[in-house]
Design a protein around this motif. Structure first.
Motif, PDB file in Angstrom:
ATOM      1  N   TYR A 141       0.844  -1.192   0.000  1.00  0.00           N
ATOM      2  CA  TYR A 141       0.000   0.000   0.000  1.00  0.00           C
ATOM      3  C   TYR A 141       0.881   1.245   0.000  1.00  0.00           C
ATOM      4  O   TYR A 141       1.792   1.376   0.825  1.00  0.00           O
ATOM      5  CB  TYR A 141      -0.903   0.025   1.231  1.00  0.00           C
ATOM      6  N   SER A 157      -2.551   5.562   0.760  1.00  0.00           N
ATOM      7  CA  SER A 157      -3.597   4.581   1.056  1.00  0.00           C
ATOM      8  C   SER A 157      -3.449   3.967   2.443  1.00  0.00           C
ATOM      9  O   SER A 157      -4.212   3.075   2.812  1.00  0.00           O
ATOM     10  CB  SER A 157      -3.589   3.468  -0.002  1.00  0.00           C
ATOM     11  N   ALA A 176      -6.954   0.697  -4.010  1.00  0.00           N
ATOM     12  CA  ALA A 176      -5.944   1.475  -3.281  1.00  0.00           C
ATOM     13  C   ALA A 176      -4.828   1.849  -4.245  1.00  0.00           C
ATOM     14  O   ALA A 176      -4.820   1.426  -5.408  1.00  0.00           O
ATOM     15  CB  ALA A 176      -5.374   0.674  -2.106  1.00  0.00           C
TER      16      ALA A 176
END
Length: 207
Positions: free
Chosen positions: A88, A92, A139
């Motif tokens: 990520y 995010s 994401a």
């Protein structure tokens, strides 16, 4: 007394089932990212800001040995495999504790999506084409690669620049993989508990 005994049997059986259903993820206890050498150069095919679709698009990941960072001859002698992960991006992670990066890798939640693990080639170069899994949530992401030793412990790494470069994935649904796993475990354990109750009820009727 018989009912109390039956209840204890059911409770013990359920606890055993729950114990069997519980899966403990592998963790690199004690390994810190800040202590690892950044000896791998990692590149990913998506353009910065490009949107990929889970279950449809692919990512080509390439890695090689950073000869400047690993200047000493044979510095990669202990590298046995390369583990590729989808991480990520910082944007995010904000407000989402379950995606937070952590220096101690056993506590890191940013790089929880494994792409693949491949043998480390003598020249250090490698390529892998990853089909974005259907359960990858919406994401922004970047890619990180770990060099693993014979025991599977991280000893070095490399990544696409998470602050400057990231691409997006449009997920199929808002249900993440951990939620699906938890639901599956609870479902399996519930079925097992129900089966135990039915067996005990049949025994009572046959007495």
């Amino acid at each position: 007394m018989a009912m109390a005994r039956d209840f204890r049997v059911v409770l013990c059986t359920l606890l055993l089932v729950l114990g069997a259903c519980h899966v403990t993820p592998a963790a690199a206890a004690g390994v810190r990212l800040s202590a690892l050498s950044k000896t791998l150069v990692v590149e990913a095919s998506p353009r910065a800001g490009q949107v990929l679709h889970a279950g449809e698009d692919t990512i080509t990941v390439t890695w090689s040995l950073n000869t400047t960072a690993a200047a000493a001859a044979g510095a990669d002698a202990g590298y046995k495999s390369v583990k590729l992960t989808l991480c990520y991006a910082p944007a995010s992670q904000v407000g989402r504790g379950w995606r937070k990066a952590h220096d101690e890798l056993s506590n890191d939640k940013a790089c929880q999506h494994t792409i693949a693990e491949r043998p480390y080639a003598a020249a250090g170069d490698g390529t892998f084409v990853y089909g974005v899994a259907r359960d990858v949530p919406t994401a922004s992401y970047y890619v990180r690669a770990y060099a693993l030793d014979a025991s599977g412990t991280q000893v070095a790494y490399g990544e696409t620049a998470p602050e400057e470069y990231s691409f997006a994935v449009a997920g199929i649904s808002g249900v993440t993989a951990p939620v699906r796993v938890a639901a599956g475990v609870l479902s399996a354990c519930s079925v097992a508990a129900l089966a135990v109750f039915l067996v005990l009820e049949n025994r009572k009727k046959n007495k």
